[in-house]
Design a protein around this motif. Structure first.
Motif, PDB file in Angstrom:
ATOM      1  N   SER A  49      30.023 -52.094   4.464  1.00  0.00           N
ATOM      2  CA  SER A  49      29.750 -51.839   3.276  1.00  0.00           C
ATOM      3  C   SER A  49      30.723 -50.463   2.914  1.00  0.00           C
ATOM      4  N   LEU A  50      30.729 -50.129   1.697  1.00  0.00           N
ATOM      5  CA  LEU A  50      31.750 -49.294   1.153  1.00  0.00           C
ATOM      6  C   LEU A  50      31.715 -47.891   2.080  1.00  0.00           C
ATOM      7  N   ARG A  51      30.446 -47.265   2.462  1.00  0.00           N
ATOM      8  CA  ARG A  51      30.246 -46.422   3.504  1.00  0.00           C
ATOM      9  C   ARG A  51      30.949 -46.652   4.547  1.00  0.00           C
ATOM     10  N   GLN A  52      30.929 -47.553   5.161  1.00  0.00           N
ATOM     11  CA  GLN A  52      31.190 -48.080   6.592  1.00  0.00           C
ATOM     12  C   GLN A  52      33.090 -47.830   6.339  1.00  0.00           C
ATOM     13  N   TYR A  54      34.671 -46.204   3.996  1.00  0.00           N
ATOM     14  CA  TYR A  54      34.900 -44.718   4.360  1.00  0.00           C
ATOM     15  C   TYR A  54      35.110 -44.083   5.432  1.00  0.00           C
ATOM     16  N   ALA A  55      33.707 -44.238   6.367  1.00  0.00           N
ATOM     17  CA  ALA A  55      33.833 -43.808   7.605  1.00  0.00           C
ATOM     18  C   ALA A  55      34.996 -44.155   8.570  1.00  0.00           C
ATOM     19  N   ALA A  56      35.493 -45.399   8.668  1.00  0.00           N
ATOM     20  CA  ALA A  56      36.574 -45.799   8.994  1.00  0.00           C
ATOM     21  C   ALA A  56      37.799 -45.125   8.524  1.00  0.00           C
ATOM     22  N   GLY A  57      37.977 -44.790   7.370  1.00  0.00           N
ATOM     23  CA  GLY A  57      38.955 -44.036   6.831  1.00  0.00           C
ATOM     24  C   GLY A  57      39.037 -42.666   7.294  1.00  0.00           C
ATOM     25  N   HIS A  58      38.151 -42.303   7.167  1.00  0.00           N
ATOM     26  CA  HIS A  58      38.014 -40.695   7.893  1.00  0.00           C
ATOM     27  C   HIS A  58      38.199 -40.502   9.438  1.00  0.00           C
ATOM     28  N   PHE A  59      37.695 -41.726  10.076  1.00  0.00           N
ATOM     29  CA  PHE A  59      38.156 -41.614  11.533  1.00  0.00           C
ATOM     30  C   PHE A  59      39.508 -41.949  11.749  1.00  0.00           C
ATOM     31  N   ALA A  60      40.067 -42.666  10.997  1.00  0.00           N
ATOM     32  CA  ALA A  60      41.696 -42.999  11.119  1.00  0.00           C
ATOM     33  C   ALA A  60      42.453 -41.533  10.814  1.00  0.00           C
ATOM     34  N   LEU A 176      32.924 -41.928  -4.538  1.00  0.00           N
ATOM     35  CA  LEU A 176      32.508 -43.112  -3.751  1.00  0.00           C
ATOM     36  C   LEU A 176      30.665 -43.017  -4.102  1.00  0.00           C
ATOM     37  N   PRO A 177      29.990 -41.965  -3.724  1.00  0.00           N
ATOM     38  CA  PRO A 177      28.617 -42.180  -3.811  1.00  0.00           C
ATOM     39  C   PRO A 177      28.038 -42.204  -5.293  1.00  0.00           C
ATOM     40  N   ARG A 178      26.942 -42.903  -5.339  1.00  0.00           N
ATOM     41  CA  ARG A 178      26.456 -43.362  -6.656  1.00  0.00           C
ATOM     42  C   ARG A 178      25.359 -42.054  -7.274  1.00  0.00           C
ATOM     43  N   ASP A 179      24.787 -41.398  -6.115  1.00  0.00           N
ATOM     44  CA  ASP A 179      23.903 -40.224  -6.318  1.00  0.00           C
ATOM     45  C   ASP A 179      23.845 -39.227  -5.307  1.00  0.00           C
ATOM     46  N   GLU A 180      23.083 -38.340  -5.395  1.00  0.00           N
ATOM     47  CA  GLU A 180      23.133 -37.149  -4.256  1.00  0.00           C
ATOM     48  C   GLU A 180      22.394 -37.883  -3.040  1.00  0.00           C
ATOM     49  N   ASN A 181      21.587 -38.647  -2.845  1.00  0.00           N
ATOM     50  CA  ASN A 181      20.970 -39.135  -1.745  1.00  0.00           C
ATOM     51  C   ASN A 181      22.065 -39.791  -0.991  1.00  0.00           C
ATOM     52  N   LEU A 236      43.640 -50.508   3.693  1.00  0.00           N
ATOM     53  CA  LEU A 236      43.739 -51.689   3.022  1.00  0.00           C
ATOM     54  C   LEU A 236      42.483 -52.086   2.296  1.00  0.00           C
ATOM     55  N   PRO A 237      41.381 -52.558   3.197  1.00  0.00           N
ATOM     56  CA  PRO A 237      40.210 -52.688   2.443  1.00  0.00           C
ATOM     57  C   PRO A 237      39.491 -51.694   1.229  1.00  0.00           C
ATOM     58  N   LEU A 238      39.866 -50.359   1.386  1.00  0.00           N
ATOM     59  CA  LEU A 238      39.394 -49.478   0.430  1.00  0.00           C
ATOM     60  C   LEU A 238      40.225 -49.648  -0.697  1.00  0.00           C
ATOM     61  N   ALA A 239      41.663 -49.816  -0.563  1.00  0.00           N
ATOM     62  CA  ALA A 239      42.242 -49.792  -1.547  1.00  0.00           C
ATOM     63  C   ALA A 239      42.062 -51.188  -2.492  1.00  0.00           C
ATOM     64  N   CYS A 240      41.577 -51.987  -1.817  1.00  0.00           N
ATOM     65  CA  CYS A 240      41.121 -53.282  -2.690  1.00  0.00           C
ATOM     66  C   CYS A 240      39.819 -53.312  -3.240  1.00  0.00           C
ATOM     67  N   VAL A 241      39.056 -52.256  -3.042  1.00  0.00           N
ATOM     68  CA  VAL A 241      37.717 -52.075  -3.528  1.00  0.00           C
ATOM     69  C   VAL A 241      37.790 -52.250  -5.140  1.00  0.00           C
TER      70      VAL A 241
END
Length: 452
Positions: A49-52, A54-60, A176-181, A236-241
């Motif tokens: 998912s997009l959130r995963q 994002y988490a991988a990007g923040h981890f790196a 990236l998030p669509r709403d506050e939740n 790379l996957p994030l840039a291709c979104v």
């Protein structure tokens, strides 16, 4: 959806079985529903998912920053042979440059059009540049006397690439998030991966700090290369979104005054906490069993959020928590300077990390609250600029702390009691100033419906 694709014009015998309908029986005109469950999705078909991503990007991102932050000073001094004074000067110059760059990039980024698409591209460019420049920075040298200027140039290159990477990655937290939740789930993902990333780097330091010279030099470059591969795999996957282009009429943020009166106490506390209190932690890699002490300090930082939740209710206020952490950090540095046994020294390092990180949580929370109330009052979201001020202040304070490190390191390594007393005094002054700044009542703009 089926009608739009013209499926109704096909013979029923050609309908795909995934619609769970069997062909018409020859003895009747009714359909027989297929009650069999759909085939399970295989792991090969599962997409992150997009959130995963994002988490991988923040981890790196946290990997590369933590490794350079924890290992660069030690590597320059102990591995490359740069003097303590030159090591402190190099770190101070590069970090001061980085702090100014953070503010400039945040100011420019908030005024750009189509920030989401730009952030996805910039995190790839900045991430790959940061990985490549980190490898250059930790490349072993055969020279007997390392040249200061080439090392400084490599460090400035890394700070430039990392600043682009960091600003873009942080901006994705709200873009990236669509709403506050969903935004809260992104923040939770960030809170999970950052301590895990720091622990990974603290464990990797055992291959650099205290290792034999040849092995330690090669390990540092190998760690940078592995981090670079992880950055590329996440970026790379994030840039291709796919991102829909925003219309040209989209309104841009209107420039205006930041809530500086409310931010000043927080910035002052961040400056003294980072420059003076954090100075003791920057000395840990240079000590005997430096890798174990650094790992203990990072482990203490990881448990700080849990301590914050458990200790704040009994202490009845955030100020009480800060006061307790100030006492603990001063006591930990005093005991550590008394040259205790290794288990006691490790405990002191863990307490130091937990206390510093607990105050850091207060700094980030106060900044978020100020930015939120400012947005509600003015109708303008300046979160990125507010946090850029905080991170810029911290980096500038680390630069000042690096100069102090270069002055104190020879005396600490020689076991000079006077230098140890100076270190304890600096930590005590920093803790008290931080407590006073955060306990000082600040008149925040009151907004209906908002509570701390």
């Amino acid at each position: 959806m089926l009608l739009a694709h013209g499926v109704c014009c096909k013979p029923l015998a050609e309908w795909p079985t995934s619609h769970h309908v069997r062909p018409l029986s020859h003895r009747g005109s009714r359909t027989i529903p297929d009650l069999r469950p759909p085939p399970p999705k295989t792991a090969l078909n599962a997409q992150p998912s997009l959130r995963q991503l994002y988490a991988a990007g923040h981890f790196a991102r946290t990997l590369v920053w933590s490794f350079v932050d924890l290992a660069l000073g030690y590597y320059l001094h102990a591995r490359l042979g740069l003097s303590a004074a030159h090591t402190g000067q190099l770190l101070a110059i590069s970090l001061a440059y980085s702090s100014v760059l953070d503010l400039l990039l945040a100011a420019v980024f908030t005024r750009l059009h189509d920030q989401r698409r730009l952030a996805l591209r910039l995190q790839l460019i900045g991430g790959l540049g940061a990985a490549a420049s980190a490898c250059l920075l930790f490349s072993p040298s055969t020279a007997t006397e390392p040249a200061f200027l080439p090392l400084l140039a490599a460090s400035l290159l890394f700070r430039t690439c990392y600043a682009v990477y960091d600003v873009a990655q942080n901006a994705l937290t709200s873009l990236l998030p669509r709403d506050e939740n969903e935004a809260m789930r992104y923040v939770s993902a960030r809170a999970v991966v950052v301590p895990i990333s720091k622990l990974c780097i603290a464990a990797a330091l055992f291959g650099v700090v205290g290792a034999p010279e040849s092995a330690g030099s090669g390990s540092a470059l190998l760690i940078c290369m592995i981090i670079g591969i992880l950055i590329a795999a996440a970026a790379l996957p994030l840039a291709c979104v796919a991102t829909p282009a925003q219309p040209a009429t989209t309104s841009r943020p209107v420039a205006g005054a930041l809530p500086l009166p409310a931010l000043l106490p927080v910035l002052l506390a961040a400056a003294v906490e980072t420059a003076l209190v954090g100075l003791a932690g920057r000395l840990f890699p240079f000590a005997d069993q430096g890798a174990a002490l650094t790992f203990a300090m990072v482990a203490g930082m990881v448990v700080a959020p849990w301590l914050h939740l458990r200790l704040r209710p009994p202490l009845c206020s955030e100020t009480g928590l800060i006061a307790l952490m100030s006492v603990l950090v001063i006591a930990a540095v005093c005991v550590y300077q008394a040259k205790p046994s290794l288990p006691v020294a490790i405990a002191c390092a863990a307490v130091h990390g937990a206390a510093v990180a607990s105050v850091g949580l207060v700094l980030w929370r106060r900044t978020a609250l100020i930015a939120r109330r400012h947005a509600a009052r003015s109708g303008r979201e300046d979160d990125l600029s507010c946090f850029a001020l905080l991170t810029g202040t911290m980096k500038l304070s680390i630069a000042a702390s690096s100069l102090l490190l270069g002055q104190l390191l020879p005396g600490i390594q020689a076991g000079d009691p006077g230098t140890s007393a100076v270190l304890v005094s600096l930590v005590a002054v920093g803790s008290l100033l931080s407590l006073a700044a955060l306990a000082w009542p600040v008149a925040l703009p009151h907004t209906e419906g908002l509570h701390p």
